[in-house]
Design a protein around this motif. Structure first.
Motif, PDB file in Angstrom:
ATOM      1  N   GLU A 140       0.864  -1.186   0.000  1.00 13.36           N
ATOM      2  CA  GLU A 140       0.000   0.000   0.000  1.00 13.36           C
ATOM      3  C   GLU A 140       0.896   1.229   0.000  1.00 13.36           C
ATOM      4  O   GLU A 140       1.903   1.278   0.707  1.00 13.36           O
ATOM      5  CB  GLU A 140      -0.887   0.015   1.255  1.00 13.36           C
ATOM      6  CG  GLU A 140      -1.832  -1.165   1.376  1.00 13.36           C
ATOM      7  CD  GLU A 140      -2.993  -1.083   0.413  1.00 13.36           C
ATOM      8  OE1 GLU A 140      -3.369   0.038  -0.002  1.00 13.36           O
ATOM      9  OE2 GLU A 140      -3.520  -2.154   0.048  1.00 13.36           O
ATOM     10  N   GLN A 141       0.495   2.244  -0.793  1.00 16.53           N
ATOM     11  CA  GLN A 141       1.268   3.480  -0.854  1.00 16.53           C
ATOM     12  C   GLN A 141       0.357   4.665  -0.604  1.00 16.53           C
ATOM     13  O   GLN A 141      -0.792   4.656  -1.023  1.00 16.53           O
ATOM     14  CB  GLN A 141       1.921   3.638  -2.238  1.00 16.53           C
ATOM     15  CG  GLN A 141       2.819   2.485  -2.625  1.00 16.53           C
ATOM     16  CD  GLN A 141       3.441   2.757  -3.975  1.00 16.53           C
ATOM     17  OE1 GLN A 141       4.580   3.145  -4.021  1.00 16.53           O
ATOM     18  NE2 GLN A 141       2.694   2.575  -5.052  1.00 16.53           N
ATOM     19  N   GLU A 142       0.879   5.682   0.052  1.00 19.77           N
ATOM     20  CA  GLU A 142       0.107   6.902   0.250  1.00 19.77           C
ATOM     21  C   GLU A 142       0.102   7.693  -1.045  1.00 19.77           C
ATOM     22  O   GLU A 142       1.141   7.836  -1.690  1.00 19.77           O
ATOM     23  CB  GLU A 142       0.745   7.770   1.348  1.00 19.77           C
ATOM     24  CG  GLU A 142       0.285   7.411   2.735  1.00 19.77           C
ATOM     25  CD  GLU A 142       0.774   8.423   3.751  1.00 19.77           C
ATOM     26  OE1 GLU A 142       0.709   9.630   3.492  1.00 19.77           O
ATOM     27  OE2 GLU A 142       1.243   7.966   4.801  1.00 19.77           O
ATOM     28  N   ARG A 143      -1.060   8.169  -1.437  1.00 20.72           N
ATOM     29  CA  ARG A 143      -1.220   9.025  -2.613  1.00 20.72           C
ATOM     30  C   ARG A 143      -0.764   8.384  -3.920  1.00 20.72           C
ATOM     31  O   ARG A 143      -0.527   9.072  -4.891  1.00 20.72           O
ATOM     32  CB  ARG A 143      -0.482  10.347  -2.415  1.00 20.72           C
ATOM     33  CG  ARG A 143      -0.984  11.127  -1.244  1.00 20.72           C
ATOM     34  CD  ARG A 143      -0.282  12.421  -1.118  1.00 20.72           C
ATOM     35  NE  ARG A 143      -0.623  12.998   0.173  1.00 20.72           N
ATOM     36  CZ  ARG A 143       0.045  13.946   0.756  1.00 20.72           C
ATOM     37  NH1 ARG A 143       1.098  14.434   0.177  1.00 20.72           N
ATOM     38  NH2 ARG A 143      -0.322  14.396   1.926  1.00 20.72           N
TER      39      ARG A 143
ATOM     40  N   THR B 162      -1.759   1.119  -5.199  1.00 17.03           N
ATOM     41  CA  THR B 162      -1.128  -0.049  -4.592  1.00 17.03           C
ATOM     42  C   THR B 162      -0.256  -0.722  -5.645  1.00 17.03           C
ATOM     43  O   THR B 162      -0.609  -0.760  -6.820  1.00 17.03           O
ATOM     44  CB  THR B 162      -2.219  -1.025  -4.106  1.00 17.03           C
ATOM     45  OG1 THR B 162      -3.013  -0.333  -3.134  1.00 17.03           O
ATOM     46  CG2 THR B 162      -1.617  -2.267  -3.483  1.00 17.03           C
TER      47      THR B 162
END
Length: 190
Positions: A59-62, A65
């Motif tokens: 999962e990645q912020e902004r 995925t």
């Protein structure tokens, strides 16, 4: 050689997303193996199903995925088996060479334009490979790098890619010079 072997070799540097692998292919593996991003993603799916690589979701912020792929023990075994095989020399299959062979019966200017384009392509790849080589050496001599580096395979394939593209550029320059010199005769026969 199959695409899967090239992918497994690229994953020796560690886990990577499909996007990262595509960039790595463009920067390093492309000097001896090419594929489209679609081919790469299809092969990664097959390799996952065959348990040669495993994928984990991050999962990645902004950002969307992403899936990171890494070699499994089975993948390392498959790559080891591949390196133990007898490897056949590559045969050249190049449409431009067929056009050059038939230049006297064809469109001389179109053939020369194709050779010029090939030379530009080779020169661009040489420049890209030289930048990569400088990054790998990082101020060291080649011998220092080869003595100190954890992995020398990527460097050795890069050197081969440089040699290949330099030879392409030399051949193009020579072929253009010959065709220019013989231009009047070729134009008369075409």
């Amino acid at each position: 050689m199959s695409l899967r072997n090239a992918v497994m070799a690229a994953l020796l540097d560690g886990a990577a997303s499909g996007y990262d692998l595509a960039k790595a292919f463009d920067a390093s593996v492309a000097n001896f193996w090419t594929c489209t991003p679609q081919q790469l993603y299809r092969e990664l799916d097959r390799m996952t199903a065959d348990r040669l690589v495993e994928a984990r979701t991050v999962e990645q912020e902004r950002r969307p995925t992403k899936r990171l792929f890494s070699l499994t023990a089975q993948g390392v075994e498959a790559l080891t088996a591949f390196t133990a095989e007898q490897h056949k020399p590559t045969a050249i299959r190049d449409e431009l060479l067929v056009a050059v062979m038939a230049v006297e019966a064809g469109d001389v200017e179109a053939v020369k334009a194709s050779i010029r384009e090939r030379r530009q392509w080779a020169e661009a790849k040489i420049a890209r490979y030289e930048r990569l080589r400088a990054r790998l050496l990082d101020g060291r001599t080649e011998e220092e790098f080869l003595d100190e580096a954890d992995r020398v395979g990527p460097y050795l394939t890069l050197v081969r890619g440089l040699s290949f593209e330099r030879d392409n550029a030399r051949w193009c320059a020579r072929s253009l010079a010959v065709l220019e010199r013989r231009g009047a005769r070729l134009d008369a026969s075409g």
